[in-house]
Motif scaffolding. Structure first.
Motif, PDB file in Angstrom:
ATOM      1  N   GLY A 180       0.815  -1.206   0.000  1.00 31.21           N
ATOM      2  CA  GLY A 180       0.000   0.000   0.000  1.00 31.21           C
ATOM      3  C   GLY A 180       0.845   1.250   0.000  1.00 31.21           C
ATOM      4  O   GLY A 180       2.079   1.207  -0.140  1.00 31.21           O
ATOM      5  N   PRO A 181       0.217   2.397   0.196  1.00 35.93           N
ATOM      6  CA  PRO A 181       0.956   3.670   0.139  1.00 35.93           C
ATOM      7  C   PRO A 181       2.029   3.803   1.206  1.00 35.93           C
ATOM      8  O   PRO A 181       3.080   4.395   0.954  1.00 35.93           O
ATOM      9  N   ALA A 182       1.807   3.253   2.389  1.00 34.55           N
ATOM     10  CA  ALA A 182       2.814   3.381   3.450  1.00 34.55           C
ATOM     11  C   ALA A 182       4.092   2.649   3.079  1.00 34.55           C
ATOM     12  O   ALA A 182       5.202   3.176   3.235  1.00 34.55           O
ATOM     13  N   LEU A 183       3.970   1.423   2.581  1.00 27.90           N
ATOM     14  CA  LEU A 183       5.160   0.659   2.215  1.00 27.90           C
ATOM     15  C   LEU A 183       5.830   1.258   0.980  1.00 27.90           C
ATOM     16  O   LEU A 183       7.063   1.300   0.890  1.00 27.90           O
ATOM     17  N   ALA A 184       5.026   1.749   0.028  1.00 26.27           N
ATOM     18  CA  ALA A 184       5.614   2.378  -1.162  1.00 26.27           C
ATOM     19  C   ALA A 184       6.421   3.610  -0.778  1.00 26.27           C
ATOM     20  O   ALA A 184       7.563   3.787  -1.235  1.00 26.27           O
ATOM     21  N   TYR A 185       5.874   4.470   0.058  1.00 28.69           N
ATOM     22  CA  TYR A 185       6.610   5.657   0.493  1.00 28.69           C
ATOM     23  C   TYR A 185       7.766   5.277   1.412  1.00 28.69           C
ATOM     24  O   TYR A 185       8.815   5.927   1.399  1.00 28.69           O
ATOM     25  N   GLY A 186       7.588   4.227   2.211  1.00 28.99           N
ATOM     26  CA  GLY A 186       8.682   3.783   3.056  1.00 28.99           C
ATOM     27  C   GLY A 186       9.882   3.332   2.240  1.00 28.99           C
ATOM     28  O   GLY A 186      11.031   3.657   2.562  1.00 28.99           O
ATOM     29  N   LEU A 187       9.628   2.612   1.137  1.00 30.96           N
ATOM     30  CA  LEU A 187      10.715   2.210   0.249  1.00 30.96           C
ATOM     31  C   LEU A 187      11.360   3.424  -0.399  1.00 30.96           C
ATOM     32  O   LEU A 187      12.593   3.511  -0.503  1.00 30.96           O
TER      33      LEU A 187
END
Length: 894
Positions: free
Chosen positions: A753-760
């Motif tokens: 989701g967006p959290a993991l995408a931005y975290g990467l």
């Protein structure tokens, strides 16, 4: 008056140093020596808090008593180096020391100074105060200081960070210093000394005198006036630069080198050192070396073989400006010495292997330009060398050399075998004690699960005596971690200490037990951690603490033979067939799992449908736990929560000034459960409302990423949402360490989701290479899956780069690593999502991304149209952006 410790102590605590000195001076030497043990005992018995809570620090008075009574330098040094006394050295009235030393006719002051020098700090040396005191002791004993790292650092710090408002310039202080000739050479020899100089003159807290004279200016001035020998200093600089150090530690010496401006003769004397620096030194140092060697070459004093040998590694360096200058230099040399032009151009061809296409292109264009004048055998070797060219350049080289373009096979990622199985269980109390000790030092999720499972199973197996013999020493060894204190109230480790107490039959602390019991009861009745009645963390880490508290509370109340939540894989996943066997055993033996142990077990089951045989066997279970398990499988488990981005902005005061963390913004994420209820643990795990303003240096999960990942191993977006602040801080606050979470989440399952995408995206832009490497590993593991994710990461990366929340120059090497590791298709997906917004914004790093995109496109044979690329390629001029846009556009359309 006879010497009594109470009298000395009273005067010392009142700050009466003259009074302490008088007591010593009025006594006989025999009385002083006899009093030495009382002084040592009195100082050792003093409460450490006295040194900072007392109205007047008693340590200076104690130090005078030590000097006045110690029988030897060794005994005096031992006491003066005690923490409380050492902090007071600069407050001691030195004239009292000399009075006492004269009265006692001490002949060991020099030895005392040497012993103190041997213990001078080598880190965090601020103003050299410790050195100043030791130096006065040495001077009183007519002894030279030993040339140690602590002495040199203290001496230099005292010179470049002087105390007092009216101080002479640094040049004068150096010239007049009695230890200049002894200690200055070591400044060039001790690694890291340049960093002390740099931090004092360019870093925060600079204490430069009003004259503004810096170290390199002062040393150069002393060389100019003959106080320091020029040849010696230049040799020391060359040696320092050749041995290397961190860039900021070398900068003062580079500035000194430039200030001295070595002549051609002086450069020639160190030509080999400069050649090594050009090939291996940091960028700024290599640039200096290149300039010096080129001056040497212009005067005909540089051997061509040395130049060619040195140039080969230089032409592969990452600093493009340096490489381009080397290519231009070599072209000039080829024109000057036509008889050896073939050797020169073969050396230039080394740049065909440079990772940057524009460097490869420059070298190829230069070779093509001079190709007609080169011998056939040289041309053949250049054709062979062109095989390493990348992007669109192999076709161009093939057209010139008449060779065939060899298309290399696209590298493929090896299939991911999935997470490893959990290690073998702990079977003895001795092994358990070792693992608990290791857990205190590093809280790994796997180790936590092993320790909890073993504690329960060994206790249930009737091995209480073994536990009682092996575990209490661990409690005694780590009371600050396994005991409950104000700083770790109801942490998982503190709860483990209570569980160990219960398992070994030790007397339990009633208040601790009541707090744990209340926290477990609150969680069971209200589905809540934290708040009234519970000190547990409301975050995912609180789940582990709750489970350990549950063990501590119930271990002796019900003979539970095993935990059912122990995972079968290191990512926290639990095989449904294994859980079925555990619950079937419980039903057959007539026991029920503890509530939160069962809930954690259900949350660890895969989202995929369980095998039909497992579902069928679960459906016939009749115990409450068995029926709950069957219903969980039939309902498909925990549905994916809703994760949405939240933009955090800096807090400002009423005048609009930033209050707190100064950032353009930081991306956070909110969480909402897709359903209401189900398990007691659900609501808090899946409900997250971050604050509106970014937190300073978040690190809640940094030390135990595995614990976070293993709570919901099949919903990795949840863990990413809780930890995204820490991942963001890797890039926007240059923190370190939190990137370790990403490979763990990549081993888990669930949508990206967006959290993991931005975290990467944040972690690709981390300052620390280890964190960026973790992002690469995570990206590669995700790329082996079937679910598309890279486009979301690319969009996040472009979004964060627009206001420099993430620096693309950090992310680019990581993306190159991913491409070279075989995940080219995923990198292409990322780039095609990131390039359109970055092209529209005119980001300065776009040419580098376009270059990478060309290499990836050639590798996978891409023909995807990228919005905005054709417009960029059609712009007038020959800027690098235009050149790289044309290159990529040609690759995609040819």
């Amino acid at each position: 008056m006879s010497l009594e410790w109470e009298v000395v102590d009273r005067r010392a605590r009142s700050g009466d140093q003259p009074g302490v000195a008088r007591l010593i001076l009025e006594a006989t030497e025999a009385e002083r020596l006899a009093f030495a043990k009382a002084v040592e005992a009195g100082i050792k018995g003093t409460d450490p808090e006295v040194y900072w809570r007392a109205r007047v620090d008693p340590a200076p008075g104690y130090a005078l008593a030590v000097i006045g009574t110690a029988p030897t330098a060794a005994r005096a040094a031992t006491m003066l180096l005690r923490r409380g006394l050492r902090d007071s050295w600069q407050q001691i009235q030195f004239e009292r020391i000399t009075q006492i030393a004269d009265a006692r006719q001490l002949d060991w002051l020099g030895e005392l100074g040497e012993r103190l020098c041997a213990r001078l700090p080598t880190r965090d040396v601020w103003d050299g105060g410790d050195w100043a005191f030791a130096a006065r002791i040495l001077d009183a004993g007519d002894t030279l200081p030993p040339v140690t790292e602590g002495v040199v650092r203290g001496w230099l710090a005292r010179l470049i960070r002087p105390r007092g408002e009216r101080m002479p310039p640094l040049t004068m202080r150096l010239r007049d210093d009695p230890y200049l000739d002894l200690l200055l050479p070591a400044v060039f020899e001790v690694d890291g000394m340049g960093a002390d100089i740099y931090n004092a003159t360019w870093g925060e807290g600079s204490a430069l005198p009003k004259s503004g004279i810096r170290f390199h200016d002062a040393v150069a001035a002393l060389v100019a006036e003959g106080r320091l020998e020029r040849k010696t200093i230049l040799a020391a600089i060359a040696d320092r630069l050749a041995r290397g150090d961190k860039p900021n530690a070398l900068r003062p010496f580079v500035l000194l080198h430039d200030e001295l401006a070595p002549t051609v003769d002086e450069i020639a004397a160190h030509a080999l050192d400069y050649a090594r620096l050009l090939a291996e030194g940091p960028g700024a140092i290599a640039t200096v070396a290149q300039r010096c060697l080129r001056l040497l070459d212009d005067t005909g004093r540089l051997d061509l073989d040395t130049l060619l040998e040195t140039s080969m590694p230089v032409l592969l360096r990452k600093e493009k400006t340096l490489v381009k200058a080397q290519i231009s230099w070599l072209e000039k040399v080829a024109g000057r010495e036509p008889e050896r032009a073939g050797e020169v151009f073969e050396t230039i061809a080394v740049a065909f292997g440079h990772p940057a296409l524009d460097i490869q292109e420059r070298a190829l264009a230069l070779v093509i330009k001079h190709l007609p004048g080169l011998p056939a055998d040289v041309v053949a070797r250049l054709a062979d060398a062109s095989a390493v060219l990348a992007g669109d350049l192999p076709a161009r080289a093939a057209a010139v050399f008449g060779t065939t373009v060899v298309t290399e096979a696209t590298p493929e990622l090896p299939p991911y075998a999935g997470p490893a199985a959990m290690p073998a269980p702990i079977t003895t109390a001795a092994q358990l004690a070792e693992e608990i000790a290791a857990l205190v030092h590093e809280e790994s999720g796997v180790r936590w699960e092993q320790v909890l499972a073993a504690l329960v199973s060994l206790h249930a197996d009737g091995r209480r005596d073994e536990l009682a013999a092996m575990l209490p020493p661990v409690l005694e060894r780590y009371p600050g971690h396994l005991g409950e204190h104000s700083w770790n109230a109801v942490s998982a480790l503190a709860c483990l200490g209570a569980a160990i107490t219960a398992a070994t039959g030790l007397p339990r602390d009633h208040d601790t037990y009541q707090r744990l019991y209340g926290a477990v009861r609150t969680a069971r009745q209200e589905g809540r951690r934290g708040g009234v009645g519970s000190d547990l963390s409301a975050g995912p880490d609180g789940v582990l603490a709750l489970r350990v508290a549950e063990i501590a509370v119930h271990l002796n109340g019900s003979m539970m033979p095993m935990l059912v939540a122990t995972p079968t894989h290191v990512n926290g996943s639990l095989d449904p067939a294994v859980l079925l066997d555990r619950l079937s055993r419980a039903e057959a033996e007539g026991w029920q799992p503890w509530p939160f142990d069962l809930e954690q077990a259900l949350l660890r089951l895969p989202r995929a449908a369980a095998p039909a045989e497992v579902s069928a066997r679960a459906a016939v279970l009749t115990s409450p736990a068995g029926r709950q398990f069957a219903q969980w499988l039939a309902g498909g488990g925990l549905p994916n929560p809703v994760s949405e981005l939240l933009v955090q902005v800096p807090e400002t005061n009423e005048h609009g000034h930033v209050w707190g963390l100064e950032l353009p913004r930081r991306m956070a994420a909110t969480l909402r459960p897709s359903r209401d209820g189900g398990l007691r643990l659900e609501r808090q795990l899946l409900t997250l409302d971050p604050p509106q303003h970014p937190e300073w240096a978040p690190d809640e999960f940094k030390e135990q990423p595995g614990v976070l990942a293993m709570v919901l191993p099949h919903h990795r977006e949840v863990a990413a949402a809780w930890a995204i602040g820490e991942l963001a801080a890797l890039a926007d606050q240059d923190q370190r360490g939190s990137g370790r979470l990403l490979p763990l989440l990549a081993e888990c399952t669930g949508p990206v989701g967006p959290a993991l995408a931005y975290g990467l995206a944040y972690t690709f832009g981390a300052k620390q290479e280890s964190d960026r490497a973790a992002a690469v590993d995570a990206f590669l593991m995700l790329a082996t899956g079937t679910e598309p994710f890279a486009g979301a990461v690319g969009a996040a990366l472009a979004d964060l780069a627009t206001d420099s929340s993430v620096k693309l120059n950090r992310a680019l090497p990581a993306l190159i690593d991913v491409h070279r590791s075989g995940a080219s298709a995923a990198v292409w997906e990322l780039l095609t999502a990131a390039l359109p917004p970055l092209l529209a914004a005119g980001h300065r790093a776009v040419p580098d991304l376009l270059e990478l995109a060309t290499q990836v496109a050639v590798t996978i044979g891409a023909r995807t149209e990228i919005p905005g690329l054709a417009e960029a390629a059609a712009r007038p001029g020959s800027s690098r952006l235009v050149r790289e846009a044309k290159r990529l556009q040609s690759t995609l359309t040819t």
